[in-house]
Design a protein around this motif. Structure first.
Motif, PDB file in Angstrom:
ATOM      1  N   PHE A   1     101.920  81.564  52.199  1.00 31.41           N
ATOM      2  CA  PHE A   1     102.343  82.941  52.445  1.00 31.41           C
ATOM      3  C   PHE A   1     101.338  83.868  51.781  1.00 31.41           C
ATOM      4  CE2 PHE A   1     106.099  80.214  52.200  1.00 31.41           C
ATOM      5  CZ  PHE A   1     106.576  80.377  53.484  1.00 31.41           C
ATOM      6  N   ILE A   2     100.727  84.708  52.586  1.00 29.49           N
ATOM      7  CA  ILE A   2      99.651  85.550  52.080  1.00 29.49           C
ATOM      8  C   ILE A   2      99.979  87.009  52.390  1.00 29.49           C
ATOM      9  CG2 ILE A   2      97.199  86.116  52.336  1.00 29.49           C
ATOM     10  CD1 ILE A   2      97.042  83.029  53.297  1.00 29.49           C
ATOM     11  N   THR A   3     100.076  87.807  51.358  1.00 26.96           N
ATOM     12  CA  THR A   3     100.402  89.221  51.545  1.00 26.96           C
ATOM     13  C   THR A   3      99.309  90.052  50.888  1.00 26.96           C
ATOM     14  OG1 THR A   3     102.693  88.526  51.246  1.00 26.96           O
ATOM     15  CG2 THR A   3     102.287  90.885  51.377  1.00 26.96           C
ATOM     16  N   GLY A   4      98.371  90.525  51.665  1.00 28.64           N
ATOM     17  CA  GLY A   4      97.271  91.311  51.110  1.00 28.64           C
ATOM     18  C   GLY A   4      96.461  90.490  50.124  1.00 28.64           C
ATOM     19  N   THR A   5      96.022  91.123  49.052  1.00 28.86           N
ATOM     20  CA  THR A   5      95.203  90.424  48.068  1.00 28.86           C
ATOM     21  C   THR A   5      96.049  90.061  46.856  1.00 28.86           C
ATOM     22  OG1 THR A   5      94.590  92.564  47.178  1.00 28.86           O
ATOM     23  CG2 THR A   5      93.055  91.556  48.717  1.00 28.86           C
ATOM     24  N   ARG A   6      95.533  89.179  46.038  1.00 31.61           N
ATOM     25  CA  ARG A   6      96.255  88.767  44.837  1.00 31.61           C
ATOM     26  C   ARG A   6      95.257  88.394  43.751  1.00 31.61           C
ATOM     27  NH1 ARG A   6      95.951  84.706  48.531  1.00 31.61           N
ATOM     28  NH2 ARG A   6      95.560  82.573  47.847  1.00 31.61           N
ATOM     29  N   ALA A   7      95.689  88.486  42.505  1.00 28.53           N
ATOM     30  CA  ALA A   7      94.837  88.075  41.394  1.00 28.53           C
ATOM     31  C   ALA A   7      94.552  86.585  41.534  1.00 28.53           C
ATOM     32  CB  ALA A   7      95.533  88.364  40.073  1.00 28.53           C
ATOM     33  N   GLY A   8      93.299  86.195  41.391  1.00 29.56           N
ATOM     34  CA  GLY A   8      92.960  84.780  41.469  1.00 29.56           C
ATOM     35  C   GLY A   8      92.688  84.301  42.885  1.00 29.56           C
ATOM     36  N   GLY A   9      93.016  85.098  43.879  1.00 27.94           N
ATOM     37  CA  GLY A   9      92.728  84.732  45.265  1.00 27.94           C
ATOM     38  C   GLY A   9      91.502  85.471  45.749  1.00 27.94           C
ATOM     39  N   PRO A  10      91.255  85.488  47.078  1.00 26.48           N
ATOM     40  CA  PRO A  10      90.116  86.244  47.608  1.00 26.48           C
ATOM     41  C   PRO A  10      90.201  87.712  47.205  1.00 26.48           C
ATOM     42  CG  PRO A  10      91.077  84.851  49.299  1.00 26.48           C
ATOM     43  CD  PRO A  10      92.000  84.799  48.123  1.00 26.48           C
ATOM     44  N   ARG A  11      89.026  88.320  47.007  1.00 23.72           N
ATOM     45  CA  ARG A  11      89.013  89.737  46.617  1.00 23.72           C
ATOM     46  C   ARG A  11      89.413  90.629  47.784  1.00 23.72           C
ATOM     47  NH1 ARG A  11      84.163  88.140  44.372  1.00 23.72           N
ATOM     48  NH2 ARG A  11      83.036  89.109  46.081  1.00 23.72           N
ATOM     49  N   GLU A  12      89.103  90.156  49.014  1.00 19.32           N
ATOM     50  CA  GLU A  12      89.413  90.976  50.183  1.00 19.32           C
ATOM     51  C   GLU A  12      90.216  90.178  51.198  1.00 19.32           C
ATOM     52  OE1 GLU A  12      86.083  92.945  51.996  1.00 19.32           O
ATOM     53  OE2 GLU A  12      85.206  93.436  50.041  1.00 19.32           O
ATOM     54  N   PHE A  13      91.187  90.850  51.799  1.00 20.40           N
ATOM     55  CA  PHE A  13      91.950  90.248  52.889  1.00 20.40           C
ATOM     56  C   PHE A  13      91.895  91.176  54.099  1.00 20.40           C
ATOM     57  CE2 PHE A  13      96.070  90.062  55.201  1.00 20.40           C
ATOM     58  CZ  PHE A  13      95.922  88.805  55.763  1.00 20.40           C
ATOM     59  N   HIS A  14      91.376  90.657  55.207  1.00 19.93           N
ATOM     60  CA  HIS A  14      91.293  91.435  56.436  1.00 19.93           C
ATOM     61  C   HIS A  14      92.160  90.789  57.510  1.00 19.93           C
ATOM     62  CE1 HIS A  14      87.802  93.890  55.145  1.00 19.93           C
ATOM     63  NE2 HIS A  14      87.550  92.829  54.393  1.00 19.93           N
ATOM     64  N   LEU A  15      92.976  91.602  58.148  1.00 21.30           N
ATOM     65  CA  LEU A  15      93.788  91.116  59.259  1.00 21.30           C
ATOM     66  C   LEU A  15      93.304  91.791  60.533  1.00 21.30           C
ATOM     67  CD1 LEU A  15      96.301  89.654  60.425  1.00 21.30           C
ATOM     68  CD2 LEU A  15      97.620  91.701  59.870  1.00 21.30           C
ATOM     69  N   ILE A  16      92.879  90.976  61.502  1.00 18.80           N
ATOM     70  CA  ILE A  16      92.469  91.533  62.797  1.00 18.80           C
ATOM     71  C   ILE A  16      93.594  91.276  63.793  1.00 18.80           C
ATOM     72  CG2 ILE A  16      90.750  91.466  64.643  1.00 18.80           C
ATOM     73  CD1 ILE A  16      88.738  90.376  62.622  1.00 18.80           C
ATOM     74  N   LEU A  17      94.173  92.342  64.314  1.00 19.41           N
ATOM     75  CA  LEU A  17      95.241  92.223  65.303  1.00 19.41           C
ATOM     76  C   LEU A  17      94.618  92.304  66.693  1.00 19.41           C
ATOM     77  CD1 LEU A  17      97.920  94.515  63.626  1.00 19.41           C
ATOM     78  CD2 LEU A  17      98.018  92.022  63.890  1.00 19.41           C
ATOM     79  N   LEU A  18      94.793  91.253  67.466  1.00 17.52           N
ATOM     80  CA  LEU A  18      94.102  91.143  68.752  1.00 17.52           C
ATOM     81  C   LEU A  18      95.054  91.355  69.932  1.00 17.52           C
ATOM     82  CD1 LEU A  18      91.410  90.245  70.253  1.00 17.52           C
ATOM     83  CD2 LEU A  18      92.462  87.988  70.353  1.00 17.52           C
ATOM     84  N   ASP A  19      94.600  92.163  70.885  1.00 19.00           N
ATOM     85  CA  ASP A  19      95.348  92.320  72.139  1.00 19.00           C
ATOM     86  C   ASP A  19      94.793  91.334  73.170  1.00 19.00           C
ATOM     87  OD1 ASP A  19      96.421  93.023  74.565  1.00 19.00           O
ATOM     88  OD2 ASP A  19      96.163  95.174  74.340  1.00 19.00           O
ATOM     89  N   ASN A  20      93.598  91.602  73.689  1.00 24.56           N
ATOM     90  CA  ASN A  20      92.931  90.702  74.634  1.00 24.56           C
ATOM     91  C   ASN A  20      93.844  90.255  75.782  1.00 24.56           C
ATOM     92  OD1 ASN A  20      90.454  89.532  75.305  1.00 24.56           O
ATOM     93  ND2 ASN A  20      91.049  87.530  74.504  1.00 24.56           N
ATOM     94  N   GLY A  21      94.549  91.190  76.376  1.00 26.95           N
ATOM     95  CA  GLY A  21      95.378  90.858  77.541  1.00 26.95           C
ATOM     96  C   GLY A  21      96.850  90.668  77.250  1.00 26.95           C
ATOM     97  N   ARG A  22      97.223  90.659  75.981  1.00 27.60           N
ATOM     98  CA  ARG A  22      98.620  90.402  75.651  1.00 27.60           C
ATOM     99  C   ARG A  22      99.532  91.558  76.072  1.00 27.60           C
ATOM    100  NH1 ARG A  22      95.395  87.405  72.900  1.00 27.60           N
ATOM    101  NH2 ARG A  22      96.024  85.430  71.961  1.00 27.60           N
ATOM    102  N   THR A  23      99.062  92.800  75.933  1.00 23.74           N
ATOM    103  CA  THR A  23      99.914  93.917  76.350  1.00 23.74           C
ATOM    104  C   THR A  23     100.140  93.893  77.862  1.00 23.74           C
ATOM    105  OG1 THR A  23      97.921  95.289  76.334  1.00 23.74           O
ATOM    106  CG2 THR A  23      99.384  95.490  74.448  1.00 23.74           C
TER     107      THR A  23
END
Ligand code: SF4
Lengths: 211, 505
Positions: free
Chosen positions: B273-295
């Motif tokens: 379970f990953i919610t944004g960033t955390r101490a001791g984990g990656p410094r940056e968390f990026h979430l890319i939300l993709l459509d690509n035909g889903r809508t």
């Protein structure tokens, strides 16, 4: 328009004529019957069924013996562990040191930690039905301890047992950085043959600690 | 992968499945189905069915409220220190990843198995930019080493034997390995451990996005998911917008279904379970939300449930078509019944118009699907789209096929024509019959007989039906009685006529 606006407007258009389905009532999840002791036994059995190794520890002297057995069986030279109140109270670090194990700090260089033989954690919550243990990523509870070493030992108290998966997740939700572990790492990618120990720990011990 | 613009020729693909592969796929899918059955039985079928219905309803609820859940998810990810990107299509998603990689001087990436990453052909794009993206799921690693493609939604190495894999390791890694799953796994562990530690970026997909808290749930059995999202300093997750669920209560339902359907486990070894960033984990968390035909799929009420899919792969395991051909024949990132469903909707019927027909409509997929997607119904809807066109796409079926379909519909609606046709077939087949079989037929029927003989038409369906069912037998008796009455009547008439003639003489 940004892509965000485009996507959200497409979603709106797509749903403009749609029937908006209400949120259903969710069914109850299976619960485990029995008294405290039976629930511990069931938990240990479930952990065994996913190739975990279990032990029921009831006195401090037992814990020392159990650790000595584990160190002998798994040839443990280096270990790292959580730094939380529970493990301090159980004197796990001291006992390991007395038994001749070198202790690494979890904030040491990750390449060094990757050479570690044993990682010892507590468990924030345990699901008896599946033998799963939940570890939260709190200060002093580095995720690497349960990930990099060859052997992972989780010590849990009976109070950590939860009624069902929903109960367990409700607890994790609060800080939402956690991992739910069910047995050692595994793969069946080669001819569907189960091979234990791919990237995570190869051996998973889970001991209940009463007392 | 097929050329980006090439049409997926499903029939051609099915005729080029090596027998060895077919045998491996049959064996492996059978094992998976048995294990799944045991896991469901252990939970209890009644509970299972309740969970399926709940999962279907709650996901459909989420989809029809995506306009609320997506912004909620986004706000919570940002509040937890993450960055949210929105990608209209595959190209935009690739560009976002490339820009992030360049901004962090990334040369080595470790990846967690993700079908979506194959959908957007991310590895190729990264490779072209000189960035090495390494798959770390053992199966995907093997497939990548062999420059091949996954042959099953959740089990990418379904088409290899252990001997094949030992050979791939020898050729690509220069290690002499026996064909032993345990030794091979250990070799991969050693190789990949070094990669995890050296990677500057980890890329994952995601199984669920929990709107309530902005949490990404990521499931693996090997622990590579944890490695990729813990060790590298930057974690990028690329997830389709349909993966959102409202809350953690919903997650409990979904998790109860997923592993049981995929591998027959109660839960997979690791759910992170990953919610944004955390101490001791990656410094940056990026979430890319993709459509690509889903809508687009969301807009079509008859196909919307396609988006319920949790990618468990059970429909592929149970599918009699898949069991005989494996995943490659479907020609794109998704295979099996879900591939037949999703591919034509994402890349269009022009390229993937064959796929809605890649099914016998037996319904086994709908029966096993943990979120109760009515796969056969949606396939029929898409067949209509291919042949006749609809609000979403023009017809793409060749004119001959359209004419044939129309002629067939006419013939089937006229009982006398149908009867006549089936009687004529008996005679038409005579020159080709060898014993009970028609070993080869002239074109276009030879597309069948090239790969297998066709049984001779012995009886028409009506005769067969009459001979085997009570109604049929009753019908036959009525007919026989009718015929007898008719014959008697005709006989009497003839007799009377004859007598009259005789008397006249
Ligand atoms: S369609 Fe259903 S059975 Fe098939 S992969 Fe998706 S969730 Fe699983």
């Amino acid at each position: 328009m940004t892509s965000r606006e485009i996507i959200l407007s497409r979603v709106k258009t797509a749903l403009s004529a749609a029937h908006r389905v209400p949120m259903p009532a969710l069914p109850a999840l299976p619960q485990l019957e029995g008294d405290a002791s039976a629930r511990i036994e069931a938990t240990l059995a479930a952990i065994e069924s996913v190739s975990g190794k279990t032990r029921r520890v009831t006195r401090p002297a037992d814990l020392r013996n159990a650790l000595a057995d584990l160190i002998g069986a798994e040839k443990i030279g280096k270990a790292m562990l959580w730094d939380n109140a529970d493990l301090r109270e159980l004197r796990v670090a001291e006992t390991l040191a007395e038994l001749g194990v070198a202790i690494l700090a979890p904030d040491a260089d990750k390449r060094e930690l990757a050479q570690c033989d044993l990682g010892v954690t507590g468990a924030d919550a345990v699901l008896p039905q599946t033998g799963s243990i939940a570890l939260r990523a709190l200060p002093g509870q580095s995720e690497l301890v349960s990930l990099l070493p060859r052997v992972h030992l989780a010590l849990f108290r009976p109070a950590a047992l939860r009624a069902d998966l929903r109960d367990l997740l409700a607890q994790l939700q609060r800080d939402a950085h956690a991992v739910l572990i069910t047995g050692p790492s595994r793969t069946a990618d080669i001819e569907k043959t189960l091979a234990i120990g791919v990237h995570g720990p190869k051996v998973f011990y889970a001991w209940s600690y009463e007392g | 992968m097929t050329h980006p613009l090439a049409r997926i020729d499903f029939r051609y693909n099915t005729q080029h499945v090596p027998p060895k592969v077919r045998a491996a796929i049959q064996k492996n899918t059978r094992t998976a189905i048995v294990k799944r059955g045991e896991a469901v039985a252990q939970l209890g079928v009644a509970t299972w069915e309740q969970l399926r219905q709940a999962a279907h309803d709650l996901k459909l609820h989420t989809l029809t409220h995506l306009d609320a859940y997506l912004p909620q998810l986004e706000a919570n990810v940002i509040a937890a220190g993450g960055v949210v990107h929105w990608a209209n299509d595959a190209d935009e998603a690739r560009r976002i990843v490339l820009a992030l990689a360049r901004a962090h001087n990334v040369t080595r990436i470790t990846k967690v198995k993700s079908m979506l990453s194959e959908e957007i052909e991310l590895n190729e794009a990264l490779g072209d930019a000189g960035i090495r993206a390494l798959e770390t799921d053992l199966g995907e690693y093997i497939v990548q080493l062999d420059h091949s493609r996954p042959s099953h939604p959740t089990n990418p190495t379904l088409h290899y034997t252990k001997e094949d894999i030992a050979e791939i390791f020898r050729r690509e890694l220069g290690v002499d390995a026996p064909p032993d799953p345990f030794v091979l796994t250990e070799i991969a562990r050693q190789k990949l451990r070094a990669e995890f530690l050296a990677a500057e970026m980890g890329i994952s997909g995601g199984n669920f996005l929990i709107a309530e808290t902005g949490t990404l749930a990521l499931i693996t059995n090997e622990g590579n998911g944890r490695m990729c999202t813990t060790l590298p300093p930057v974690h990028v997750a690329i997830v389709g917008i349909e993966k959102v669920i409202p809350d953690w209560n919903s997650l409990a339902v979904a998790l109860s279904l997923l592993a049981r359907s995929t591998t027959g486990q109660q839960l997979s070894a690791y759910t992170s379970f990953i919610t944004g960033t955390r101490a001791g984990g990656p410094r940056e968390f990026h979430l890319i939300l993709l459509d690509n035909g889903r809508t687009q799929i969301l807009r079509d009420p008859a196909a919307r449930e396609t988006l319920l899919c949790i990618r468990c792969g059970a429909c592929a395991n149970i599918c009699p078509v898949f069991q005989n051909i494996g995943g490659h024949a479907y020609g794109w990132a998704y295979s099996g019944p879900i591939g037949a469903l999703v591919t034509p909707q994402l890349i269009g019927t022009l390229r993937a118009g064959d796929l809605p027909f890649a099914s016998s409509l037996c319904g086994a997929c709908a029966d096993i699907c943990p979120v109760k997607i009515p796969i056969p119904q949606i396939l029929v809807h898409l067949r209509q789209r291919v042949v006749a066109g609809d609000a979403f796409a023009a017809p793409v079926a060749p004119p001959a096929m359209q004419a044939g379909a129309r002629a067939g519909a006419f013939g089937l609606s006229q009982p006398w024509l149908y009867e006549l046709g089936s009687q004529m077939l008996k005679f038409a087949q005579m020159p080709f019959a060898r014993g009970a079989w028609l070993p080869s037929l002239p074109p276009p029927a030879n597309r069948w007989t090239l790969t297998r003989p066709f049984p001779k038409f012995d009886a028409t369906f009506r005769d067969w039906f009459r001979a085997r069912t009570p109604q049929g037998r009753a019908q036959k008796q009525t007919r026989a009685l009718g015929a007898a009455v008719l014959a008697l009547g005709a006989g009497a008439l003839l007799f009377a006529l004859a007598r009259k003639l005789w008397r006249r003489k």
